[in-house]
Design an enzyme around this catalytic site. Structure first.
Site, PDB file in Angstrom:
ATOM      1  N   ALA A 110       0.864  -1.182   0.000  1.00 47.56           N
ATOM      2  CA  ALA A 110       0.000   0.000   0.000  1.00 47.56           C
ATOM      3  C   ALA A 110       0.898   1.229   0.000  1.00 47.56           C
ATOM      4  O   ALA A 110       2.046   1.160   0.460  1.00 47.56           O
ATOM      5  CB  ALA A 110      -0.866  -0.012   1.253  1.00 47.56           C
TER       6      ALA A 110
ATOM      7  N   GLY B  42       0.543  -5.032   0.546  1.00 47.13           N
ATOM      8  CA  GLY B  42      -0.576  -5.048  -0.404  1.00 47.13           C
ATOM      9  C   GLY B  42      -0.189  -5.646  -1.752  1.00 47.13           C
ATOM     10  O   GLY B  42      -1.048  -6.165  -2.464  1.00 47.13           O
TER      11      GLY B  42
ATOM     12  N   GLU C 101      -0.550  -9.242  -1.269  1.00 48.87           N
ATOM     13  CA  GLU C 101      -1.999  -9.477  -1.168  1.00 48.87           C
ATOM     14  C   GLU C 101      -2.665  -9.393  -2.545  1.00 48.87           C
ATOM     15  O   GLU C 101      -3.551 -10.184  -2.870  1.00 48.87           O
ATOM     16  CB  GLU C 101      -2.622  -8.464  -0.192  1.00 48.87           C
ATOM     17  CG  GLU C 101      -2.202  -8.744   1.245  1.00 48.87           C
ATOM     18  CD  GLU C 101      -2.548  -7.616   2.213  1.00 48.87           C
ATOM     19  OE1 GLU C 101      -2.359  -6.438   1.850  1.00 48.87           O
ATOM     20  OE2 GLU C 101      -3.001  -7.917   3.330  1.00 48.87           O
TER      21      GLU C 101
ATOM     22  N   GLU D  86       4.191  -5.493   7.023  1.00 45.93           N
ATOM     23  CA  GLU D  86       3.425  -4.476   7.749  1.00 45.93           C
ATOM     24  C   GLU D  86       3.829  -4.379   9.219  1.00 45.93           C
ATOM     25  O   GLU D  86       3.784  -3.306   9.813  1.00 45.93           O
ATOM     26  CB  GLU D  86       1.916  -4.773   7.656  1.00 45.93           C
ATOM     27  CG  GLU D  86       1.306  -4.568   6.278  1.00 45.93           C
ATOM     28  CD  GLU D  86       1.350  -5.812   5.391  1.00 45.93           C
ATOM     29  OE1 GLU D  86       2.145  -6.733   5.688  1.00 45.93           O
ATOM     30  OE2 GLU D  86       0.586  -5.855   4.423  1.00 45.93           O
TER      31      GLU D  86
HETATM   32  N1  CAA Z   1       4.623   3.250  -0.341  1.00 46.07           N
HETATM   33  C1  CAA Z   1       5.072   4.431  -0.821  1.00 46.07           C
HETATM   34  N2  CAA Z   1       6.284   4.578  -1.392  1.00 46.07           N
HETATM   35  C2  CAA Z   1       7.072   3.482  -1.497  1.00 46.07           C
HETATM   36  C3  CAA Z   1       6.672   2.223  -1.012  1.00 46.07           C
HETATM   37  C4  CAA Z   1       5.383   2.124  -0.417  1.00 46.07           C
HETATM   38  N3  CAA Z   1       4.894   0.958   0.027  1.00 46.07           N
HETATM   39  N4  CAA Z   1       7.670   1.340  -1.243  1.00 46.07           N
HETATM   40  C5  CAA Z   1       8.645   2.019  -1.847  1.00 46.07           C
HETATM   41  N5  CAA Z   1       8.307   3.319  -1.997  1.00 46.07           N
HETATM   42  C6  CAA Z   1       9.093   4.411  -2.600  1.00 46.07           C
HETATM   43  C7  CAA Z   1      10.223   4.824  -1.687  1.00 46.07           C
HETATM   44  O1  CAA Z   1       9.771   5.730  -0.715  1.00 46.07           O
HETATM   45  C8  CAA Z   1      11.177   5.448  -2.679  1.00 46.07           C
HETATM   46  O2  CAA Z   1      10.707   6.744  -3.014  1.00 46.07           O
HETATM   47  P1  CAA Z   1      11.754   7.987  -3.063  1.00 46.07           P
HETATM   48  O3  CAA Z   1      12.683   7.632  -4.177  1.00 46.07           O
HETATM   49  O4  CAA Z   1      10.875   9.157  -3.372  1.00 46.07           O
HETATM   50  O5  CAA Z   1      12.422   8.034  -1.750  1.00 46.07           O
HETATM   51  C9  CAA Z   1      10.984   4.596  -3.929  1.00 46.07           C
HETATM   52  O6  CAA Z   1       9.740   3.919  -3.768  1.00 46.07           O
HETATM   53  C10 CAA Z   1      12.068   3.527  -4.083  1.00 46.07           C
HETATM   54  O7  CAA Z   1      12.117   2.795  -2.863  1.00 46.07           O
HETATM   55  P2  CAA Z   1      13.487   2.524  -2.063  1.00 46.07           P
HETATM   56  O8  CAA Z   1      14.457   3.629  -2.290  1.00 46.07           O
HETATM   57  O9  CAA Z   1      13.124   2.217  -0.653  1.00 46.07           O
HETATM   58  O10 CAA Z   1      14.004   1.212  -2.831  1.00 46.07           O
HETATM   59  P3  CAA Z   1      14.904   0.068  -2.259  1.00 46.07           P
HETATM   60  O11 CAA Z   1      15.266  -0.799  -3.434  1.00 46.07           O
HETATM   61  O12 CAA Z   1      16.009   0.608  -1.438  1.00 46.07           O
HETATM   62  O13 CAA Z   1      13.967  -0.765  -1.254  1.00 46.07           O
HETATM   63  C11 CAA Z   1      11.923  -1.880  -0.607  1.00 46.07           C
HETATM   64  C12 CAA Z   1      12.883  -1.463  -1.753  1.00 46.07           C
HETATM   65  C13 CAA Z   1      12.648  -2.913   0.299  1.00 46.07           C
HETATM   66  C14 CAA Z   1      10.710  -2.533  -1.228  1.00 46.07           C
HETATM   67  C15 CAA Z   1      11.547  -0.655   0.236  1.00 46.07           C
HETATM   68  O14 CAA Z   1      11.115   0.387  -0.649  1.00 46.07           O
HETATM   69  C16 CAA Z   1      10.441  -0.895   1.213  1.00 46.07           C
HETATM   70  O15 CAA Z   1      10.702  -1.469   2.274  1.00 46.07           O
HETATM   71  N6  CAA Z   1       9.198  -0.476   0.897  1.00 46.07           N
HETATM   72  C17 CAA Z   1       8.059  -0.596   1.785  1.00 46.07           C
HETATM   73  C18 CAA Z   1       7.537  -2.034   1.809  1.00 46.07           C
HETATM   74  C19 CAA Z   1       6.395  -2.143   2.783  1.00 46.07           C
HETATM   75  O16 CAA Z   1       6.529  -1.936   3.972  1.00 46.07           O
HETATM   76  N7  CAA Z   1       5.192  -2.512   2.270  1.00 46.07           N
HETATM   77  C20 CAA Z   1       3.997  -2.663   3.068  1.00 46.07           C
HETATM   78  C21 CAA Z   1       3.177  -1.410   3.032  1.00 46.07           C
HETATM   79  S1  CAA Z   1       1.786  -1.475   4.135  1.00 46.07           S
HETATM   80  C22 CAA Z   1       0.622  -2.401   3.338  1.00 46.07           C
HETATM   81  O17 CAA Z   1       0.819  -2.863   2.253  1.00 46.07           O
HETATM   82  C23 CAA Z   1      -0.678  -2.599   4.116  1.00 46.07           C
HETATM   83  C24 CAA Z   1      -1.836  -3.132   3.358  1.00 46.07           C
HETATM   84  O18 CAA Z   1      -1.830  -3.555   2.240  1.00 46.07           O
HETATM   85  C25 CAA Z   1      -3.125  -3.158   3.982  1.00 46.07           C
END
Ligand code: CAA
Length: 257
Positions: A65, A108, A111, A131
């Protein structure tokens, strides 16, 4: 601003939907999920669409998400989240969905992949429910579907540690049906979708529904549902065509009748 969902087809019965927010690793914001939901509404109504492929980029199927969007919502905002209706729409789509997963399928994103009927993964795919690292928990099926796909112990480990699994582990666990080179993932998914698209549509629809019931019903109820669905097909012209074609040693021409 680029369109965050690319829609191609239908070609040979296959509609390809590609998540396209590369700067955010295809994080699923409301707009993108809404576009996906609308595309599936259109696909549901279009008899030329027989199956759907959902893909992302080489680096990310979807990284979850959109965390920025989620951070802006309080309890009431989450309670009234319009994305709930979009998830529900994806979940009740009646035609087969094949997910082509390369790179990150997290939160997500995992999912969404699990909403598909068949999952094809590139060798670089990573599936996870991180999450818990954000102080929250999965909210779009990540605790429920994951258990049904990989069993309780691995699902619990993924959801409680937030650690992801690679494509090989996902294959062993039964989360995906095939693993291939990342450059072939979409092609492979489209190939499977085309094969499905050539089958009799009503039989495909009832087969999908019946297989899915296996998760919701006990065996006796599931067998009864399957028997009823099997019986319904006896009234279709496509069944007659399928049986005739076999006996006449020719390819069937299914019409969805
Ligand atoms: N939401 C918004 N932005 C995101 C994102 C997310 N879930 N995942 C990545 N991005 C963005 C980053 O903020 C970054 O943006 P900027 O360049 O503007 O800073 C860009 O995408 C590239 O990401 P990274 O620089 O972090 O890339 P990386 O290769 O170093 O890492 C990653 C990749 C391990 C996937 C890391 O981005 C990460 O941990 N992302 C979040 C994953 C996460 O926690 N997902 C669960 C979200 S909650 C959810 O999903 C709940 C639900 O459905 C109900």
């Amino acid at each position: 601003m680029p369109n965050n969902l690319l829609v191609e087809g239908p070609e040979e019965g296959v509609l390809v939907l590609t998540l396209n927010r590369p700067d955010a690793l295809n994080a699923l914001n409301t707009e993108m999920l809404g576009n996906l939901s609308t595309a599936l509404d259109n696909a549901e109504a279009d008899p030329k669409v027989r199956s759907v492929v959902i893909a992302g980029s080489r680096k990310a199927f979807a990284a979850g998400a959109d965390i920025n969007e989620m951070a802006a919502r309080n309890l009431v905002g989450i309670f009234e989240d319009p994305r709930i209706a979009h998830w529900e729409r994806i979940g009740r789509f009646t035609k087969p969905i094949i997910a082509a997963v390369n790179g990150f399928a997290l939160g997500g994103g995992c999912e969404l992949a699990m909403h598909a009927d068949i999952l094809i993964a590139g060798e670089n795919a990573r599936f996870g429910q991180p999450e818990i690292n954000l102080g929250i928990m999965p909210g779009a099926g990540g605790t429920q579907r994951l258990v049904r796909k990989v069993g309780e112990s691995l699902a619990m480990q993924m959801a409680l540690t937030g650690e992801s699994i690679d494509a090989k582990r996902a294959l062993q666990a039964g989360l995906v049906s095939e693993v291939c080179q990342p450059e072939l993932t979409v092609e492979k998914a489209i190939g499977i979708a085309r094969t499905v698209a050539r089958k009799a549509p009503i039989a495909v629809r009832l087969t999908k529904e019946s297989v899915r019931k296996a998760n919701d019903m006990n065996l006796a109820e599931g067998l009864r549902f399957e028997r009823h669905a099997f019986t319904v097909l006896a009234g279709t012209a496509d069944r007659q065509e399928g049986l005739d074609a076999f006996r006449e040693k020719r390819k069937p021409q299914f019409k969805g009748q």
